[in-house]
Write a protein that holds these residues in place. Structure first.
Motif, PDB file in Angstrom:
ATOM      1  N   PRO A 105      -1.865  41.990 141.423  1.00 52.59           N
ATOM      2  CA  PRO A 105      -2.524  41.503 140.217  1.00 52.59           C
ATOM      3  C   PRO A 105      -2.972  42.645 139.308  1.00 52.59           C
ATOM      4  N   ALA A 106      -3.215  42.322 138.057  1.00 52.94           N
ATOM      5  CA  ALA A 106      -3.715  43.310 137.103  1.00 52.94           C
ATOM      6  C   ALA A 106      -4.954  43.983 137.668  1.00 52.94           C
ATOM      7  N   GLY A 107      -5.005  45.301 137.524  1.00 52.74           N
ATOM      8  CA  GLY A 107      -6.134  46.067 138.028  1.00 52.74           C
ATOM      9  C   GLY A 107      -5.929  46.624 139.420  1.00 52.74           C
ATOM     10  N   THR A 108      -4.873  46.213 140.110  1.00 55.48           N
ATOM     11  CA  THR A 108      -4.596  46.721 141.452  1.00 55.48           C
ATOM     12  C   THR A 108      -4.267  48.202 141.365  1.00 55.48           C
ATOM     13  N   ARG A 109      -4.916  48.968 142.189  1.00 52.85           N
ATOM     14  CA  ARG A 109      -4.677  50.414 142.225  1.00 52.85           C
ATOM     15  C   ARG A 109      -3.482  50.705 143.119  1.00 52.85           C
ATOM     16  N   LEU A 110      -2.534  51.469 142.592  1.00 55.65           N
ATOM     17  CA  LEU A 110      -1.358  51.865 143.368  1.00 55.65           C
ATOM     18  C   LEU A 110      -1.702  53.068 144.239  1.00 55.65           C
ATOM     19  N   PRO A 111      -0.956  53.285 145.315  1.00 50.45           N
ATOM     20  CA  PRO A 111      -1.190  54.472 146.139  1.00 50.45           C
ATOM     21  C   PRO A 111      -0.973  55.737 145.308  1.00 50.45           C
ATOM     22  N   ALA A 112      -1.662  56.791 145.669  1.00 43.87           N
ATOM     23  CA  ALA A 112      -1.447  58.078 145.011  1.00 43.87           C
ATOM     24  C   ALA A 112       0.015  58.486 145.196  1.00 43.87           C
ATOM     25  N   VAL A 113       0.526  59.223 144.241  1.00 44.85           N
ATOM     26  CA  VAL A 113       1.927  59.650 144.280  1.00 44.85           C
ATOM     27  C   VAL A 113       2.248  60.364 145.587  1.00 44.85           C
ATOM     28  N   ARG A 114       1.423  61.313 145.951  1.00 46.34           N
ATOM     29  CA  ARG A 114       1.678  62.076 147.188  1.00 46.34           C
ATOM     30  C   ARG A 114       1.623  61.180 148.425  1.00 46.34           C
ATOM     31  N   ALA A 115       0.690  60.269 148.447  1.00 44.74           N
ATOM     32  CA  ALA A 115       0.557  59.375 149.596  1.00 44.74           C
ATOM     33  C   ALA A 115       1.789  58.485 149.741  1.00 44.74           C
ATOM     34  N   LEU A 116       2.235  57.903 148.614  1.00 44.92           N
ATOM     35  CA  LEU A 116       3.402  57.029 148.688  1.00 44.92           C
ATOM     36  C   LEU A 116       4.661  57.824 149.027  1.00 44.92           C
ATOM     37  N   ALA A 117       4.779  59.019 148.474  1.00 40.52           N
ATOM     38  CA  ALA A 117       5.936  59.860 148.795  1.00 40.52           C
ATOM     39  C   ALA A 117       5.982  60.154 150.287  1.00 40.52           C
ATOM     40  N   GLY A 118       4.831  60.486 150.862  1.00 39.70           N
ATOM     41  CA  GLY A 118       4.775  60.759 152.294  1.00 39.70           C
ATOM     42  C   GLY A 118       5.109  59.542 153.130  1.00 39.70           C
ATOM     43  N   GLU A 119       4.589  58.401 152.702  1.00 39.68           N
ATOM     44  CA  GLU A 119       4.841  57.153 153.423  1.00 39.68           C
ATOM     45  C   GLU A 119       6.324  56.776 153.409  1.00 39.68           C
ATOM     46  N   LEU A 120       6.982  57.018 152.267  1.00 36.25           N
ATOM     47  CA  LEU A 120       8.392  56.633 152.119  1.00 36.25           C
ATOM     48  C   LEU A 120       9.358  57.745 152.527  1.00 36.25           C
ATOM     49  N   GLY A 121       8.833  58.940 152.805  1.00 35.05           N
ATOM     50  CA  GLY A 121       9.689  60.064 153.168  1.00 35.05           C
ATOM     51  C   GLY A 121      10.508  60.568 151.991  1.00 35.05           C
ATOM     52  N   LEU A 122       9.902  60.543 150.798  1.00 38.62           N
ATOM     53  CA  LEU A 122      10.588  60.968 149.582  1.00 38.62           C
ATOM     54  C   LEU A 122       9.869  62.156 148.963  1.00 38.62           C
ATOM     55  N   ALA A 123      10.542  62.799 148.041  1.00 44.11           N
ATOM     56  CA  ALA A 123       9.924  63.895 147.296  1.00 44.11           C
ATOM     57  C   ALA A 123       8.861  63.330 146.359  1.00 44.11           C
ATOM     58  N   VAL A 124       7.817  64.094 146.145  1.00 47.98           N
ATOM     59  CA  VAL A 124       6.740  63.687 145.247  1.00 47.98           C
ATOM     60  C   VAL A 124       7.290  63.387 143.857  1.00 47.98           C
ATOM     61  N   ASN A 125       8.228  64.192 143.390  1.00 50.52           N
ATOM     62  CA  ASN A 125       8.798  63.991 142.049  1.00 50.52           C
ATOM     63  C   ASN A 125       9.534  62.655 141.918  1.00 50.52           C
ATOM     64  N   THR A 126      10.073  62.163 143.010  1.00 44.35           N
ATOM     65  CA  THR A 126      10.768  60.870 142.986  1.00 44.35           C
ATOM     66  C   THR A 126       9.781  59.749 142.686  1.00 44.35           C
ATOM     67  N   VAL A 127       8.656  59.754 143.381  1.00 43.46           N
ATOM     68  CA  VAL A 127       7.623  58.736 143.165  1.00 43.46           C
ATOM     69  C   VAL A 127       6.994  58.923 141.789  1.00 43.46           C
ATOM     70  N   ALA A 128       6.766  60.176 141.403  1.00 44.49           N
ATOM     71  CA  ALA A 128       6.173  60.453 140.089  1.00 44.49           C
ATOM     72  C   ALA A 128       7.064  59.914 138.973  1.00 44.49           C
ATOM     73  N   ARG A 129       8.363  60.031 139.121  1.00 46.83           N
ATOM     74  CA  ARG A 129       9.272  59.500 138.100  1.00 46.83           C
ATOM     75  C   ARG A 129       9.170  57.980 138.020  1.00 46.83           C
ATOM     76  N   ALA A 130       9.098  57.329 139.152  1.00 51.33           N
ATOM     77  CA  ALA A 130       8.967  55.866 139.155  1.00 51.33           C
ATOM     78  C   ALA A 130       7.676  55.457 138.448  1.00 51.33           C
ATOM     79  N   TYR A 131       6.580  56.110 138.768  1.00 45.28           N
ATOM     80  CA  TYR A 131       5.301  55.800 138.133  1.00 45.28           C
ATOM     81  C   TYR A 131       5.365  56.083 136.637  1.00 45.28           C
ATOM     82  N   ARG A 132       5.995  57.199 136.257  1.00 40.75           N
ATOM     83  CA  ARG A 132       6.119  57.565 134.843  1.00 40.75           C
ATOM     84  C   ARG A 132       6.896  56.487 134.077  1.00 40.75           C
ATOM     85  N   GLU A 133       7.993  56.004 134.658  1.00 39.38           N
ATOM     86  CA  GLU A 133       8.783  54.959 134.001  1.00 39.38           C
ATOM     87  C   GLU A 133       7.998  53.648 133.911  1.00 39.38           C
TER      88      GLU A 133
END
Length: 118
Positions: free
Chosen positions: A31-59
């Motif tokens: 829902p509106a107002g839901t806080r997403l995981p921090a970029v670094r946290a989600l990257a670690g959880e998914l086993g991805l580079a921080v820049n990959t998650v940052a790009r998704a958030y940026r888009e």
């Protein structure tokens, strides 16, 4: 928030994250107002580079679906929660078609902006 990355998919990981967040917001799971995981946290959880998650958030932010509030994190906007399912489906079709035709993402965004008169 639940995101599963398919390494064998034609869609790159950042796009899978972007689409998952947008879809979950649209479906009311985020829902509106839901806080997403921090970029670094989600990257670690998914086993991805921080820049990959940052790009998704940026888009997502460029599309107005999330808003970054500095130390307060990234949150889902009301616009994301109310996005039309049909518009989201059509945007996905456009993304798939432009990728299939070898159109680079930035050029596809420029084409969409031009079509929207932005």
């Amino acid at each position: 928030m639940r995101i599963v990355i398919d390494p064998g998919a034609d869609e790159p990981p950042y796009a899978q994250i972007r689409d998952a967040v947008a879809g979950q917001a649209r479906d009311g799971m985020l829902p509106a107002g839901t806080r997403l995981p921090a970029v670094r946290a989600l990257a670690g959880e998914l086993g991805l580079a921080v820049n990959t998650v940052a790009r998704a958030y940026r888009e997502l932010e460029q599309a107005g679906l999330v808003e970054t509030r500095g130390r307060h994190g990234t949150v889902v906007t009301a616009r994301a929660a109310g996005a039309s399912a049909e518009a989201t489906r059509l945007a996905g079709q456009y993304a798939t078609a432009t990728r299939a035709h070898g159109v680079p993402p930035e050029q596809a965004l420029d084409l969409a902006r031009a079509a929207l008169g932005l």
